[in-house]
Write a protein that holds these residues in place. Structure first.
Motif, PDB file in Angstrom:
ATOM      1  N   PRO A  79      10.824 -72.490 -19.932  1.00  0.00           N
ATOM      2  CA  PRO A  79      10.768 -72.474 -18.461  1.00  0.00           C
ATOM      3  C   PRO A  79      11.584 -71.330 -17.856  1.00  0.00           C
ATOM      4  CG  PRO A  79      11.178 -74.690 -19.250  1.00  0.00           C
ATOM      5  CD  PRO A  79      11.275 -73.788 -20.444  1.00  0.00           C
ATOM      6  N   THR A  80      12.731 -71.012 -18.460  1.00  0.00           N
ATOM      7  CA  THR A  80      13.553 -69.878 -18.054  1.00  0.00           C
ATOM      8  C   THR A  80      13.650 -68.934 -19.237  1.00  0.00           C
ATOM      9  OG1 THR A  80      14.885 -71.156 -16.491  1.00  0.00           O
ATOM     10  CG2 THR A  80      15.868 -69.144 -17.338  1.00  0.00           C
ATOM     11  N   ASP A 122      15.043 -75.783 -14.459  1.00  0.00           N
ATOM     12  CA  ASP A 122      14.399 -74.955 -15.486  1.00  0.00           C
ATOM     13  C   ASP A 122      15.365 -74.593 -16.613  1.00  0.00           C
ATOM     14  OD1 ASP A 122      11.980 -75.042 -14.161  1.00  0.00           O
ATOM     15  OD2 ASP A 122      12.133 -72.997 -13.348  1.00  0.00           O
ATOM     16  N   ASN A 142      15.547 -76.063  -8.426  1.00  0.00           N
ATOM     17  CA  ASN A 142      14.450 -75.769  -9.367  1.00  0.00           C
ATOM     18  C   ASN A 142      14.912 -74.848 -10.490  1.00  0.00           C
ATOM     19  OD1 ASN A 142      12.686 -77.348  -7.877  1.00  0.00           O
ATOM     20  ND2 ASN A 142      11.820 -75.631  -6.763  1.00  0.00           N
TER      21      ASN A 142
END
Length: 178
Positions: free
Chosen positions: A60-61, A164, A160
């Motif tokens: 996600p990151t 992440d 958010n």
């Protein structure tokens, strides 16, 4: 003795900047100050965490040489530091997360906020909501993170981004990379 230790930390941080390692220059001193405060030492090194490209692509990151570091001393790893840039209404802001060696958030800070409104996300009280969170936790601005009137976009953006990185840390722990 304390003066010698502070000078050593300054020399190491300066070497990182001169060699082009790690964080952008405008963030390096701010990050060092927070790491010193959290871990109560000025003698440390920040070492970029390396993630294989195939795994990094699915996270996600994305982990880069400029956003995720282990904090090391001669006795071992003290913890980890994550630095990110997130969008606000018309600009961006930089923030820091400090994890202990078990990858639980122990400190967070907004390093640079570039707008007139929404800077309340930098308050210690609001940021403490993230302490104790780890890769098994989810954070959401609608369910378990308090909002701030006048900072809605920044609250959502930072929450958010933190969610992440928590998911990313969880995946990296499962894959035994961290």
């Amino acid at each position: 003795m304390l003066k010698k230790i502070r000078i050593t930390g300054f020399i190491m941080a300066t070497a990182f900047m001169v060699l082009g390692f790690g964080l952008p220059k405008h963030l390096q001193n701010r990050v060092n100050k927070e790491v010193e405060k959290v871990f109560n030492t000025s003698v440390f090194t920040l070492k970029s965490v390396s993630v294989p490209n195939g795994i990094n692509a699915s996270l996600p990151t994305k982990i880069t040489s400029e956003n995720f570091f282990s904090v090391k001393t001669d006795t071992g790893v003290l913890g980890y530091v994550f630095v990110e840039n997130a969008p606000s209404k018309t600009a961006t802001f930089d923030f820091l997360l400090v994890f202990d060696k078990d990858l639980t958030i122990v400190h967070s800070k907004v390093l640079i906020y570039r707008e007139e409104y929404g800077g309340e996300i930098g308050s210690k009280r609001w940021l403490r909501q993230f302490n104790g969170k780890n890769g098994k936790d989810r954070v959401d601005h609608e369910t378990n993170i308090d909002g701030i009137s006048g900072a809605t976009i920044s609250v959502r953006s930072m929450t958010n981004a933190i969610d992440d990185i928590l998911q990313t840390v969880g995946i990296l722990q499962v894959k035994n990379i961290l």
